[in-house]
Scaffold this active site. Structure first.
Site, PDB file in Angstrom:
ATOM      1  N   HIS A 115     -16.306  11.212  -2.495  1.00 35.79           N
ATOM      2  CA  HIS A 115     -16.883  10.002  -1.914  1.00 35.79           C
ATOM      3  C   HIS A 115     -17.410  10.215  -0.493  1.00 35.79           C
ATOM      4  O   HIS A 115     -17.972   9.311   0.105  1.00 35.79           O
ATOM      5  CB  HIS A 115     -15.854   8.868  -1.867  1.00 35.79           C
ATOM      6  CG  HIS A 115     -15.402   8.419  -3.207  1.00 35.79           C
ATOM      7  ND1 HIS A 115     -14.226   8.850  -3.766  1.00 35.79           N
ATOM      8  CD2 HIS A 115     -15.967   7.605  -4.121  1.00 35.79           C
ATOM      9  CE1 HIS A 115     -14.086   8.294  -4.959  1.00 35.79           C
ATOM     10  NE2 HIS A 115     -15.133   7.546  -5.205  1.00 35.79           N
TER      11      HIS A 115
ATOM     12  N   LYS B 170      -8.391   3.959  -7.840  1.00 38.03           N
ATOM     13  CA  LYS B 170      -8.574   5.376  -8.139  1.00 38.03           C
ATOM     14  C   LYS B 170      -8.621   6.097  -6.799  1.00 38.03           C
ATOM     15  O   LYS B 170      -8.923   5.487  -5.777  1.00 38.03           O
ATOM     16  CB  LYS B 170      -9.886   5.587  -8.900  1.00 38.03           C
ATOM     17  CG  LYS B 170      -9.822   5.081 -10.327  1.00 38.03           C
ATOM     18  CD  LYS B 170     -11.058   5.502 -11.088  1.00 38.03           C
ATOM     19  CE  LYS B 170     -11.080   4.810 -12.448  1.00 38.03           C
ATOM     20  NZ  LYS B 170     -12.391   4.961 -13.092  1.00 38.03           N
TER      21      LYS B 170
ATOM     22  N   HIS C 107     -11.627  10.132  -2.701  1.00 38.38           N
ATOM     23  CA  HIS C 107     -11.526  11.569  -2.438  1.00 38.38           C
ATOM     24  C   HIS C 107     -12.792  12.179  -1.859  1.00 38.38           C
ATOM     25  O   HIS C 107     -13.775  11.486  -1.599  1.00 38.38           O
ATOM     26  CB  HIS C 107     -11.104  12.309  -3.706  1.00 38.38           C
ATOM     27  CG  HIS C 107     -12.031  12.057  -4.865  1.00 38.38           C
ATOM     28  ND1 HIS C 107     -13.305  12.569  -4.905  1.00 38.38           N
ATOM     29  CD2 HIS C 107     -11.861  11.344  -6.014  1.00 38.38           C
ATOM     30  CE1 HIS C 107     -13.882  12.182  -6.030  1.00 38.38           C
ATOM     31  NE2 HIS C 107     -13.030  11.430  -6.725  1.00 38.38           N
TER      32      HIS C 107
END
Ligand code: ARG
Length: 587
Positions: free
Chosen positions: A138, A132, A135
């Protein structure tokens, strides 16, 4: 400042004994009562005597004047009673000398509370979900987590940084189906994690489309639980196969994980982060059954609609899910097994988990379950939550595409700083190096400027500004201390030259660093360090603007000022390091 405050408390303990008798107040109690007055005209340290009036059974002004009479100390130029306050005025020259010599003596350990000797802290942070996008959401766990690790290391703890990769779960079933249908090795090799994300999005869309189609003709109210998708069924089957150890699927899965990790590593490298362990969720597959068994044997499991749960009604929390109806494990199950494993492996004094506040309930629930299971280390588990990030006012949303990948965020910051610096630095390599340190630093500093729990609206222009309270501004201040000292060719010594207010303020700011570190650690709050850095940069820049340093004609004063500059350089370097910022000597 802490040293002086402690000394003041000891002094006061004696004075209280002398004036009022033995055993009334300890130095520790007095220490807690001491304040830093907001306005210097009142003094540098103050004792609000109303806090003593209960134990001493006297009116505050009386206490203050009785104590003022019996006190004297060379570090204070004045000790006087003002109303109910006892005010201490520090003698600037003696004070600054002591602070600077403390900093020199301790070097890069200055500020460390040294409270972690012989203790171990395990930190679980960053921990992205494989395949995933990695981005801006995070950023918090990654930089707060790493900064907490650095802070604990600074305090002497042995630290274990764990990247608990989200490398297991039904999404891998989906990814395997998508890969078998639309993917191929070469494309993934060339495109990396982006290709995986594409496949993941594609299969999710396809499943959604199938589900919607299957609901056609069924009235809205009756649709619950009726959506059907062949692809979703296939995904579940592939995941089952993976769990059962199917070689082909395992090979695919390993590849997905390593492709993703390769990509994350680029970002970690830029940030100067490395982990001591990458054991992700998959590692705990075979460690969960024992914990489930224990729960069952202890009578803690209840069956609820086919699922196995722990009831947490008594603690006002929803049930903690341990096994789904089909017997598969869940996020809390894995966290419990992982905590037990880590305790066995590291015998930690603290295990810190850094995630978004959206997961607070999850942690509260499974921490409680660990307690109910009788693990006596349950109170060593700490969840450190942080707020959400939006970009230019818009909420993050993976589905609508409003995500900023961390990689792109840093690339953009670096590019912009490069454009600014290239005018001053014709040397391309040097310029690239500076742009990397300053660009990345700007993003981190901006992020760590707020209390972690506050929601953040990310605006790149603000982060990159060279004036204002930004990373580039403080890094620039650091570079300024370096260039002053380099030009002067020496680091000076403190002398008895009388100091002015700005110099004294700088020394005072330097002296509170140890206290700030302590509170950053106590609150798990890197922003305390960030704010301290801003205070120090402001104090130094005021000093720089008001005082001639290397160009000072008075030899003694010049020497003291250079020594103050060197002390500032040391503390800025340490402090910036603790919030993951680099310290280029030239900008
Ligand atoms: N992989 C999770 C996520 O991205 C975070 C894991 C946090 N750590 C933990 N032990 N639960 O949401």
């Amino acid at each position: 400042m802490l040293t002086l405050k402690k000394k003041t408390a000891l002094l006061l303990e004696e004075a209280v004994k002398g004036a009022f008798g033995e055993g009334l107040l300890s130095a520790d109690e007095i220490f807690e009562m001491l304040e830093y007055p907001p306005d210097r005209s009142m003094g540098d340290i103050a004792l609000p005597c109303f806090r003593l009036s209960k134990s001493l059974r006297k009116a505050p002004p009386m206490i203050a004047s009785a104590l003022a009479e019996s006190l004297s100390c060379e570090e204070f130029s004045e000790i006087n009673a003002m109303g109910g306050y006892l005010n201490f005025r520090i003698s600037p020259t003696a004070f600054a000398s002591r602070v600077v010599s403390d900093i020199r003596a301790a070097g890069d350990k200055y500020g460390s509370p040294m409270c972690g000797e012989g203790k171990c802290v395990v930190l679980d942070y960053s921990s992205p979900n494989v395949a995933k996008p990695f981005h801006i959401g995070h950023l918090g766990t990654t930089v707060i987590g790493h900064s907490l690790k650095l802070l604990h290391e600074f305090a002497g703890y042995k630290c274990v940084g764990i990247n608990y990769l989200g490398d297991w779960g039904t999404q891998f079933g989906k990814l395997i189906v998508a890969y078998k249908k639309w993917g191929d090795k070469a494309t993934i090799e060339a495109g990396g994690v982006d290709e995986l994300v594409k496949l993941y999005v594609k299969i999710n869309n396809a499943i959604k489309a199938e589900e919607e189609e299957s609901l056609q003709g069924i009235p809205e109210a009756e649709r619950a639980g009726k959506a059907k998708s062949a692809l979703a069924d296939e995904s579940r089957a592939e995941f089952r196969k993976l769990e059962d150890g199917d070689e082909e699927n395992l090979a695919l899965w390993r590849n997905f994980v390593s492709v993703s990790l390769e990509e994350y590593e680029k970002t970690y490298k830029l940030l100067g982060i490395s982990f001591d362990s990458y054991l992700g969720e998959s590692f705990y597959t075979d460690k969960m059954p024992a914990q489930v068994e224990k729960l069952r044997n202890m009578g803690l499991l209840e069956i609820d609609d086919g699922a196995s749960i722990v009831n947490l009604d008594k603690w006002n929390m929803p049930v903690c899910l341990i096994l789904k109806r089909d017997g598969t494990t869940l996020y809390p199950t894995r966290d419990i097994a992982a905590a037990v494993y880590r305790h066995g492996e590291y015998n930690f004094d603290k295990a810190i988990y850094v995630t978004s506040a959206a997961q607070s309930l999850h942690f509260a629930q499974w921490f409680k379950v660990v307690e109910l299971m009788g693990y006596d280390w349950y109170d060593k588990l700490v969840h450190v939550p942080y707020g959400t990030v939006s970009i230019n006012g818009a909420k993050l949303a993976t589905r609508t595409g409003n995500v900023i990948l961390l990689r792109d965020l840093f690339d953009e910051a670096i590019k912009r700083v490069y454009e600014i610096t290239k005018e001053k630095h014709p040397d391309e390599r040097e310029c690239t190096e500076i742009a990397e340190k300053v660009g990345v630093g700007a993003v981190i500093f901006y992020y760590l400027s707020n209390n972690r729990i506050r929601d953040i609206n990310f605006v790149m222009e603000e982060a990159l500004s060279f004036d204002g309270n930004t990373g580039p501004y403080v890094q620039y201040t650091y570079a300024r201390t370096c260039s002053i000292l380099e030009k002067a060719g020496c680091e000076g010594e403190m002398t008895d030259a009388p100091l002015t207010e700005v110099e004294f303020e700088l020394a005072k700011t330097l002296s509170v660093f140890p206290e700030r570190i302590k509170s950053a650690l106590a609150d798990y709050e890197p922003s305390t360090v960030t704010r301290y850095i801003l205070d120090l940069a402001a104090a130094f820049n005021r000093f720089y603007h008001d005082c001639k340093i290397a160009a000072c004609e008075d030899e003694k004063l010049r020497s003291s000022r250079l020594a103050l500059t060197a002390a500032t350089r040391q503390v800025l370097k340490t402090a910036l390091g603790l919030i993951c910022l680099q310290t280029p000597e030239k900008i």
